[in-house]
Write an enzyme that holds these catalytic residues in place. Structure first.
Site, PDB file in Angstrom:
ATOM      1  N   SER A  66      44.051  29.963  46.842  1.00 31.65           N
ATOM      2  CA  SER A  66      42.987  29.659  47.798  1.00 31.65           C
ATOM      3  C   SER A  66      43.309  28.403  48.592  1.00 31.65           C
ATOM      4  CB  SER A  66      41.662  29.460  47.062  1.00 31.65           C
ATOM      5  OG  SER A  66      41.305  30.625  46.365  1.00 31.65           O
TER       6      SER A  66
HETATM    7  N1  SAH Z   1      41.732  30.903  41.796  1.00 26.05           N
HETATM    8  C1  SAH Z   1      42.992  31.119  42.467  1.00 26.05           C
HETATM    9  C2  SAH Z   1      42.866  32.152  43.566  1.00 26.05           C
HETATM   10  C3  SAH Z   1      43.239  33.502  43.080  1.00 26.05           C
HETATM   11  S1  SAH Z   1      43.082  34.805  44.248  1.00 26.05           S
HETATM   12  C4  SAH Z   1      43.503  29.787  42.983  1.00 26.05           C
HETATM   13  O1  SAH Z   1      43.263  28.778  42.362  1.00 26.05           O
HETATM   14  O2  SAH Z   1      44.192  29.746  43.976  1.00 26.05           O
HETATM   15  C5  SAH Z   1      42.009  35.878  43.358  1.00 26.05           C
HETATM   16  C6  SAH Z   1      42.532  36.471  42.097  1.00 26.05           C
HETATM   17  O3  SAH Z   1      41.503  37.283  41.548  1.00 26.05           O
HETATM   18  C7  SAH Z   1      43.752  37.378  42.233  1.00 26.05           C
HETATM   19  O4  SAH Z   1      44.805  36.844  41.479  1.00 26.05           O
HETATM   20  C8  SAH Z   1      43.275  38.724  41.674  1.00 26.05           C
HETATM   21  O5  SAH Z   1      44.263  39.412  40.928  1.00 26.05           O
HETATM   22  C9  SAH Z   1      42.128  38.284  40.779  1.00 26.05           C
HETATM   23  N2  SAH Z   1      41.144  39.307  40.446  1.00 26.05           N
HETATM   24  C10 SAH Z   1      40.614  40.287  41.225  1.00 26.05           C
HETATM   25  N3  SAH Z   1      39.736  41.028  40.530  1.00 26.05           N
HETATM   26  C11 SAH Z   1      39.691  40.511  39.255  1.00 26.05           C
HETATM   27  C12 SAH Z   1      38.972  40.849  38.068  1.00 26.05           C
HETATM   28  N4  SAH Z   1      38.129  41.876  38.014  1.00 26.05           N
HETATM   29  N5  SAH Z   1      39.190  40.093  36.964  1.00 26.05           N
HETATM   30  C13 SAH Z   1      40.052  39.055  36.980  1.00 26.05           C
HETATM   31  N6  SAH Z   1      40.761  38.686  38.075  1.00 26.05           N
HETATM   32  C14 SAH Z   1      40.587  39.411  39.202  1.00 26.05           C
END
Ligand code: SAH
Length: 218
Positions: A66
Site C-alpha cells: 500500500s
Molecule cells: N497490508 C499490505 C498490503 C497488502 S495488499 C501492506 O502493508 O502493504 C492486500 C493483500 O490482501 C494481498 O496480499 C492479498 O493477497 C490479500 N488478501 C485478499 N483477500 C484476502 C483474504 N480473504 N484473506 C487474507 N488476505 C487477503
C-alpha cells in the site's frame, strides 16, 4: 553503529514522513511508527530506490504494498482518540509492511494473508526487525481469526462490496474496524465501531483503490 545504507534509508524515511505531514497526516504516533520501519526492506530489490515514493509498488503474486499515505490515513482513522490499537487483526498482510508499522501502535498484531508465498516473504521481511508482538498466519481473513478474537482493532487491506460478517462479529465492545468498501475499481474507507452497549455505528472516509478481497487460500 549505523551503516551508510541504513543512514540513507533513515533519511529517505524522514523525507517520506515530511511529505505525509505536508499531505495532512497529523497523528504523531502514526508518523513515529512509520519512521521506525525501513520500507525498502519490504519491496523487491530492484525497487528499493522507489520504496519511499508515495506510490503502491508490486510485491509479486499480482499484489501491491500500500501507498504510505494510505497506510498513514488508515492508521490515523483507526487510532483516533485511543492510546493504542490494542489487540489488532490485519486482513491482507501482503509483504508485512503495515503489520510492522502497527507493531508499535498495538499490543498485539495478528496479520493474515491468503497467499502462501506472500506470508512467507512477510515473515522473512519481519524477522530482522524482531517485532515480538507480530504474528503472521496463512489463512482466509474473511473468516477473521476466531481462535484469538475478539479484537480492539481490525484493518482490512483489500476491497470488497461488503464487510465480511465474521469480522464485525470478532470486534470487541469499544472496538473499531476499518475496511475499503466498494467495487473493483474504487472503494471508500468505512469505519465500523462497536459501542460498549453492542450497537454499531458506521462512518465513511476517503475514496481509495485496493486489490480485491478474495475468499479461500492459495
Ligand atoms: N497490508 C499490505 C498490503 C497488502 S495488499 C501492506 O502493508 O502493504 C492486500 C493483500 O490482501 C494481498 O496480499 C492479498 O493477497 C490479500 N488478501 C485478499 N483477500 C484476502 C483474504 N480473504 N484473506 C487474507 N488476505 C487477503
Amino acid at each position: 553503529m549505523m551503516s551508510s545504507v541504513e543512514r540513507m534509508a533513515e533519511a529517505a524515511t524522514s523525507r517520506m514522513i515530511e511529505r505525509l505531514r505536508a499531505r495532512g497526516i497529523r497523528d504523531e504516533s502514526v508518523l513515529a511508527a512509520m519512521q521506525r520501519v525501513p520500507r525498502a526492506r519490504f519491496v523487491e530489490d530492484g525497487l528499493a530506490l522507489n520504496a519511499y515514493d508515495d506510490t503502491p509498488l508490486p510485491i509479486g503474486f499480482q499484489q501491491t504494498i500500500s501507498q504510505p499515505i494510505v497506510v498513514a490515513r488508515m492508521l490515523e482513522i483507526l487510532l483516533a482518540g485511543r492510546a493504542s490499537l490494542g489487540r489488532t487483526l490485519e486482513v491482507g498482510a501482503g509483504c508485512g509492511y503495515q503489520a510492522a508499522v502497527m507493531s508499535s501502535l498495538a499490543s498485539e498484531v495478528f496479520a493474515v494473508e491468503r497467499i502462501r508465498g506472500l506470508i512467507e516473504a512477510a515473515k522473512e521481511n519481519l524477522r530482522p526487525l524482531r517485532l515480538a508482538n507480530v504474528r503472521m498466519k496463512h489463512a482466509d481473513g474473511m473468516l477473521g481469526l476466531a481462535q484469538v478474537a475478539p479484537f480492539d482493532s481490525i484493518i482490512v487491506a483489500a476491497g470488497a462490496p461488503q464487510i465480511p460478517v465474521a469480522l464485525v462479529e470478532q470486534l470487541a465492545p469499544g472496538g473499531r474496524l476499518l475496511a475499503p468498501v466498494g467495487d473493483q475499481s474504487t472503494q471508500q474507507l468505512v469505519l465500523v465501531e462497536r459501542r460498549e452497549n453492542n450497537t454499531f455505528t458506521e462512518s465513511r472516509y476517503d475514496v481509495v483503490r485496493f486489490v480485491p478481497l478474495l475468499a479461500g487460500t492459495e
